[in-house]
Design a protein around this motif. Sequence first.
Motif, PDB file in Angstrom:
ATOM      1  N   LEU A 139      12.574   3.073  -0.634  1.00  0.00           N
ATOM      2  CA  LEU A 139      11.458   3.954  -0.303  1.00  0.00           C
ATOM      3  C   LEU A 139      11.525   4.289   1.181  1.00  0.00           C
ATOM      4  CD1 LEU A 139       8.974   5.367  -1.417  1.00  0.00           C
ATOM      5  CD2 LEU A 139       7.671   3.267  -1.021  1.00  0.00           C
ATOM      6  N   HIS A 140      11.847   5.540   1.461  1.00  0.00           N
ATOM      7  CA  HIS A 140      11.869   6.050   2.828  1.00  0.00           C
ATOM      8  C   HIS A 140      11.579   7.547   2.773  1.00  0.00           C
ATOM      9  CE1 HIS A 140      15.892   7.681   2.061  1.00  0.00           C
ATOM     10  NE2 HIS A 140      16.188   6.488   1.554  1.00  0.00           N
ATOM     11  N   GLU A 141      11.438   8.153   3.921  1.00  0.00           N
ATOM     12  CA  GLU A 141      11.037   9.558   3.990  1.00  0.00           C
ATOM     13  C   GLU A 141      11.923  10.463   3.137  1.00  0.00           C
ATOM     14  OE1 GLU A 141      10.435  13.217   7.181  1.00  0.00           O
ATOM     15  OE2 GLU A 141      11.054  11.248   7.924  1.00  0.00           O
ATOM     16  N   GLY A 142      13.224  10.264   3.199  1.00  0.00           N
ATOM     17  CA  GLY A 142      14.143  11.112   2.445  1.00  0.00           C
ATOM     18  C   GLY A 142      13.921  11.031   0.939  1.00  0.00           C
ATOM     19  N   VAL A 143      13.667   9.839   0.442  1.00  0.00           N
ATOM     20  CA  VAL A 143      13.412   9.655  -0.991  1.00  0.00           C
ATOM     21  C   VAL A 143      12.119  10.367  -1.382  1.00  0.00           C
ATOM     22  CG1 VAL A 143      12.795   7.952  -2.761  1.00  0.00           C
ATOM     23  CG2 VAL A 143      14.689   7.499  -1.213  1.00  0.00           C
ATOM     24  N   SER A 198       7.678  -1.538 -10.339  1.00  0.00           N
ATOM     25  CA  SER A 198       6.689  -0.527 -10.694  1.00  0.00           C
ATOM     26  C   SER A 198       5.325  -0.935 -10.147  1.00  0.00           C
ATOM     27  CB  SER A 198       6.610  -0.351 -12.213  1.00  0.00           C
ATOM     28  OG  SER A 198       6.078  -1.506 -12.820  1.00  0.00           O
ATOM     29  N   VAL A 199       4.446   0.052 -10.079  1.00  0.00           N
ATOM     30  CA  VAL A 199       3.060  -0.178  -9.670  1.00  0.00           C
ATOM     31  C   VAL A 199       2.187   0.508 -10.712  1.00  0.00           C
ATOM     32  CG1 VAL A 199       1.289   0.316  -7.941  1.00  0.00           C
ATOM     33  CG2 VAL A 199       3.581  -0.303  -7.213  1.00  0.00           C
ATOM     34  N   GLY A 200       1.367  -0.277 -11.385  1.00  0.00           N
ATOM     35  CA  GLY A 200       0.468   0.295 -12.376  1.00  0.00           C
ATOM     36  C   GLY A 200       1.164   1.053 -13.476  1.00  0.00           C
ATOM     37  N   GLY A 201       2.385   0.639 -13.803  1.00  0.00           N
ATOM     38  CA  GLY A 201       3.146   1.311 -14.847  1.00  0.00           C
ATOM     39  C   GLY A 201       3.980   2.479 -14.354  1.00  0.00           C
ATOM     40  N   VAL A 202       3.913   2.784 -13.076  1.00  0.00           N
ATOM     41  CA  VAL A 202       4.712   3.865 -12.489  1.00  0.00           C
ATOM     42  C   VAL A 202       5.971   3.254 -11.881  1.00  0.00           C
ATOM     43  CG1 VAL A 202       4.788   5.692 -10.743  1.00  0.00           C
ATOM     44  CG2 VAL A 202       2.651   5.224 -11.967  1.00  0.00           C
ATOM     45  N   PRO A 203       7.157   3.602 -12.394  1.00  0.00           N
ATOM     46  CA  PRO A 203       8.385   3.056 -11.825  1.00  0.00           C
ATOM     47  C   PRO A 203       8.567   3.493 -10.373  1.00  0.00           C
ATOM     48  CG  PRO A 203       8.824   4.197 -13.904  1.00  0.00           C
ATOM     49  CD  PRO A 203       7.406   4.499 -13.519  1.00  0.00           C
ATOM     50  N   LEU A 204       9.007   2.557  -9.545  1.00  0.00           N
ATOM     51  CA  LEU A 204       9.288   2.858  -8.145  1.00  0.00           C
ATOM     52  C   LEU A 204      10.784   3.047  -7.962  1.00  0.00           C
ATOM     53  CD1 LEU A 204       7.042   0.221  -6.325  1.00  0.00           C
ATOM     54  CD2 LEU A 204       6.570   2.655  -6.660  1.00  0.00           C
ATOM     55  N   PRO A 205      11.173   3.840  -6.966  1.00  0.00           N
ATOM     56  CA  PRO A 205      12.600   3.936  -6.648  1.00  0.00           C
ATOM     57  C   PRO A 205      13.066   2.609  -6.053  1.00  0.00           C
ATOM     58  CG  PRO A 205      11.304   5.069  -4.985  1.00  0.00           C
ATOM     59  CD  PRO A 205      10.344   4.626  -6.051  1.00  0.00           C
ATOM     60  N   ASN A 206      14.363   2.366  -6.061  1.00  0.00           N
ATOM     61  CA  ASN A 206      14.897   1.136  -5.476  1.00  0.00           C
ATOM     62  C   ASN A 206      14.664   1.090  -3.970  1.00  0.00           C
ATOM     63  OD1 ASN A 206      15.857   0.180  -7.938  1.00  0.00           O
ATOM     64  ND2 ASN A 206      17.800   1.257  -7.691  1.00  0.00           N
ATOM     65  N   ALA A 264       0.828  -1.200   0.000  1.00  0.00           N
ATOM     66  CA  ALA A 264       0.000   0.000   0.000  1.00  0.00           C
ATOM     67  C   ALA A 264       0.868   1.258   0.000  1.00  0.00           C
ATOM     68  CB  ALA A 264      -0.939   0.000   1.204  1.00  0.00           C
ATOM     69  N   THR A 265       1.976   1.220   0.705  1.00  0.00           N
ATOM     70  CA  THR A 265       2.902   2.356   0.732  1.00  0.00           C
ATOM     71  C   THR A 265       3.486   2.591  -0.652  1.00  0.00           C
ATOM     72  OG1 THR A 265       3.431   1.838   3.033  1.00  0.00           O
ATOM     73  CG2 THR A 265       4.955   3.297   1.875  1.00  0.00           C
ATOM     74  N   GLU A 266       3.896   1.512  -1.320  1.00  0.00           N
ATOM     75  CA  GLU A 266       4.414   1.631  -2.681  1.00  0.00           C
ATOM     76  C   GLU A 266       3.342   2.191  -3.619  1.00  0.00           C
ATOM     77  OE1 GLU A 266       7.712  -1.979  -2.631  1.00  0.00           O
ATOM     78  OE2 GLU A 266       5.798  -2.313  -3.636  1.00  0.00           O
ATOM     79  N   THR A 267       2.104   1.747  -3.453  1.00  0.00           N
ATOM     80  CA  THR A 267       1.013   2.217  -4.302  1.00  0.00           C
ATOM     81  C   THR A 267       0.687   3.679  -4.015  1.00  0.00           C
ATOM     82  OG1 THR A 267       0.145  -0.020  -4.519  1.00  0.00           O
ATOM     83  CG2 THR A 267      -1.370   1.784  -5.030  1.00  0.00           C
ATOM     84  N   ALA A 268       0.772   4.096  -2.750  1.00  0.00           N
ATOM     85  CA  ALA A 268       0.564   5.508  -2.408  1.00  0.00           C
ATOM     86  C   ALA A 268       1.618   6.366  -3.104  1.00  0.00           C
ATOM     87  CB  ALA A 268       0.620   5.709  -0.894  1.00  0.00           C
ATOM     88  N   PHE A 269       2.857   5.886  -3.151  1.00  0.00           N
ATOM     89  CA  PHE A 269       3.914   6.604  -3.862  1.00  0.00           C
ATOM     90  C   PHE A 269       3.551   6.725  -5.341  1.00  0.00           C
ATOM     91  CE2 PHE A 269       7.772   6.860  -6.345  1.00  0.00           C
ATOM     92  CZ  PHE A 269       8.523   7.819  -5.677  1.00  0.00           C
ATOM     93  N   ALA A 278      14.028  -1.306   0.936  1.00  0.00           N
ATOM     94  CA  ALA A 278      14.037  -1.711  -0.472  1.00  0.00           C
ATOM     95  C   ALA A 278      12.613  -1.978  -0.950  1.00  0.00           C
ATOM     96  CB  ALA A 278      14.889  -2.962  -0.654  1.00  0.00           C
ATOM     97  N   THR A 279      12.283  -1.447  -2.108  1.00  0.00           N
ATOM     98  CA  THR A 279      10.959  -1.711  -2.663  1.00  0.00           C
ATOM     99  C   THR A 279      10.889  -3.158  -3.117  1.00  0.00           C
ATOM    100  OG1 THR A 279      11.701  -0.812  -4.782  1.00  0.00           O
ATOM    101  CG2 THR A 279      10.444   0.668  -3.351  1.00  0.00           C
ATOM    102  N   LYS A 280       9.693  -3.703  -3.066  1.00  0.00           N
ATOM    103  CA  LYS A 280       9.480  -5.107  -3.436  1.00  0.00           C
ATOM    104  C   LYS A 280       9.131  -5.265  -4.908  1.00  0.00           C
ATOM    105  CE  LYS A 280       9.667  -6.180   0.991  1.00  0.00           C
ATOM    106  NZ  LYS A 280      10.535  -5.200   1.567  1.00  0.00           N
ATOM    107  N   ARG A 281       8.685  -4.160  -5.540  1.00  0.00           N
ATOM    108  CA  ARG A 281       8.289  -4.176  -6.946  1.00  0.00           C
ATOM    109  C   ARG A 281       9.055  -3.102  -7.705  1.00  0.00           C
ATOM    110  NH1 ARG A 281       1.896  -3.557  -5.823  1.00  0.00           N
ATOM    111  NH2 ARG A 281       2.698  -2.091  -4.298  1.00  0.00           N
TER     112      ARG A 281
END
Length: 99
Positions: free
Chosen positions: A86-90, A76-84, A28-33, A71-74
Amino acid sequence: MTNPTRVASVAELESIFQQELATDRWAATETAFALAVRSRDTGDWEKSREWVAQCLQLLEGFPDETEEQVATKRASVGGVPLPNYLHEGVVRDRFGELA
């Protein structure tokens, strides 16, 4: 959504977020991003700001002392690339004044 190369709509991502929130808070956090990115990219600054806040709020519940923990587990989400990672600073770096 079964096609990982198709870009999901905001509505599709919001539905995915709600499902993940009940079953997998990290997903859910990755998807919120991803929702923050999609909203920003469509020019909906207020929605993007809301999703950035949601992502940051969810991140507060996770440890962040090691790279493995953030470290992100995916890729991308829904075609949106995720950073390697994911934390507050990123999040604050990626969204600047929206964060």
